[in-house]
Write a protein that holds these residues in place. Structure first.
Motif, PDB file in Angstrom:
ATOM      1  N   LYS A 187       2.916 -15.697  -4.552  1.00 49.57           N
ATOM      2  CA  LYS A 187       2.911 -14.685  -3.615  1.00 49.57           C
ATOM      3  C   LYS A 187       4.205 -14.631  -2.802  1.00 49.57           C
ATOM      4  O   LYS A 187       4.684 -13.713  -2.895  1.00 49.57           O
ATOM      5  N   LEU A 191       6.692 -11.504  -3.238  1.00 46.33           N
ATOM      6  CA  LEU A 191       7.192 -10.756  -1.853  1.00 46.33           C
ATOM      7  C   LEU A 191       8.817 -10.680  -2.004  1.00 46.33           C
ATOM      8  O   LEU A 191       9.248  -9.572  -1.569  1.00 46.33           O
ATOM      9  N   GLN A 195       7.461  -6.145  -2.352  1.00 45.29           N
ATOM     10  CA  GLN A 195       6.507  -6.366  -1.543  1.00 45.29           C
ATOM     11  C   GLN A 195       5.056  -5.603  -1.659  1.00 45.29           C
ATOM     12  O   GLN A 195       3.901  -5.904  -1.596  1.00 45.29           O
ATOM     13  N   TYR A 198       3.377  -6.368  -4.597  1.00 48.57           N
ATOM     14  CA  TYR A 198       2.375  -7.658  -4.374  1.00 48.57           C
ATOM     15  C   TYR A 198       1.174  -7.395  -3.582  1.00 48.57           C
ATOM     16  O   TYR A 198      -0.178  -7.983  -3.959  1.00 48.57           O
ATOM     17  N   ARG A 199       1.201  -6.596  -2.672  1.00 53.87           N
ATOM     18  CA  ARG A 199       0.194  -6.066  -1.636  1.00 53.87           C
ATOM     19  C   ARG A 199      -0.928  -5.268  -2.579  1.00 53.87           C
ATOM     20  O   ARG A 199      -2.261  -5.465  -2.511  1.00 53.87           O
ATOM     21  N   ASN A 235      14.997  -9.120   1.375  1.00 59.56           N
ATOM     22  CA  ASN A 235      13.650  -9.452   0.838  1.00 59.56           C
ATOM     23  C   ASN A 235      13.599 -11.208   0.968  1.00 59.56           C
ATOM     24  O   ASN A 235      12.708 -11.806   1.364  1.00 59.56           O
TER      25      ASN A 235
END
Ligand code: SF4
Length: 311
Positions: A187, A191, A195, A198-199, A235
């Motif tokens: 995760k 990220l 990001q 990933y979502r 990030n």
């Protein structure tokens, strides 16, 4: 041991058209300590000698890229492509591939592409072997030797390599819980790189009713694409600050402020990524958090490679 394919000339084999090699110091003396190489030379593999006449990429009238022996015009495209196809089972066991740049067989991008009979060229070709390899193993991390001299590209490739190796070591057939655990473990790393992806991948996993090969192939392809986007300083900063929050109960005000400053120093380019990372790892040892201890973000590849000192 993680298996990595590599152009033979990069590990010192004298297989180039001029009878020489193109040994890569990083590949041989750094990465080579942590992986097992599978060296291949496609041109020698199809029976050409070393030394041999030079080969170049040409674009024919139909717009197709062909590999030809420059002096005779003999077309060896199908032989090179077939050489790769014949090794598809071997490729399935690899976690990454390092290819020799600019080669009409092994080059991944910007290989000189000629018009037949002309000297003018443009850097727009892909080596025939590399092209077929990409078609057979689209998710497998691949990189050229020259680009590995850039510390950011090098770190990015090695990260993808070890994440992909972990994916390949998961028990088969994959169950939803296995992919969910993999997704959770990576995760913070995802990220830091991408990001939104990933979502989006997390949403797909959450809505998944049944697993099939199509889904798993697509999932890992998208994970690899997400990781191939360089992790930006902002990030990384977000992720580091997120991790910092896990220690707010244990750290004193002075310690919290010092940690926040190191993260800010990294953000402003005063400190390398390894500085806040070392501090956070230190606190993680003192105050273990099971969730964080399981995150690949802190050490996605062997620490001895020392790749974060240059980031
Ligand atoms: S670039 Fe590829 S084809 Fe050329 S010598 Fe190296 S391994 Fe062989």
């Amino acid at each position: 041991m993680v298996k990595v394919g590599i152009s033979s000339c990069l590990v010192g084999h004298k297989v180039r058209f001029d009878g020489g090699h193109k040994a890569s110091d990083f590949c041989q003396n750094n990465l080579g300590k942590f992986v097992e190489y599978v060296p291949l030379c496609p041109e020698m593999g199809i029976g050409l000698p070393a030394p041999r006449p030079s080969i170049r990429l040409e674009e024919n009238e139909a717009g197709e890229t062909r590999a030809v022996i420059t002096s005779t015009g003999e077309d060896i495209t199908n032989r090179l492509s077939q050489y790769a196809s014949d090794r598809k089972d071997l490729f399935k066991g690899l976690s990454g591939y390092v290819l020799c740049a600019k080669s009409p067989s092994c080059g991944l991008e910007r290989v000189r592409l000629y018009t037949p009979g002309e000297k003018a060229n443009r850097k727009a070709g892909v080596g025939v072997f590399a092209q077929r390899l990409r078609e057979l193993e689209p998710a497998m991390p691949m990189e050229e030797d020259g680009r590995l001299n850039d510390p950011h590209l090098r770190e990015n490739f090695v990260t993808r390599l070890f994440v992909y190796a972990e994916w390949k070591s998961l028990p088969q057939p994959l169950a939803k819980k296995d992919i969910l655990a993999f997704h959770t473990r990576h995760k913070l790393l995802l990220l830091a790189h991408n990001q939104s992806m990933y979502r989006a991948l997390g949403k797909q996993l959450g809505e998944l009713d049944s697993m099939d090969e199509n889904f798993t192939n697509n999932y890992i392809l998208e994970v690899m694409q997400a990781l191939s986007k360089p992790a930006s300083k902002s990030n990384h900063t977000n992720v580091l600050q997120h991790v910092q929050g896990y220690f707010k109960q244990q750290l004193s005000t002075v310690e919290r402020e010092a940690l926040a400053q190191v993260i800010l120093d990294y953000r402003q380019g005063v400190e390398p990524l390894s500085a806040p990372m070392s501090l956070l790892k230190h606190y993680l040892k003192m105050y273990p958090k099971p969730y964080l201890l399981g995150q690949s973000y802190f050490q996605p590849y062997p620490q001895a490679l020392g790749l974060r000192y240059a980031l």
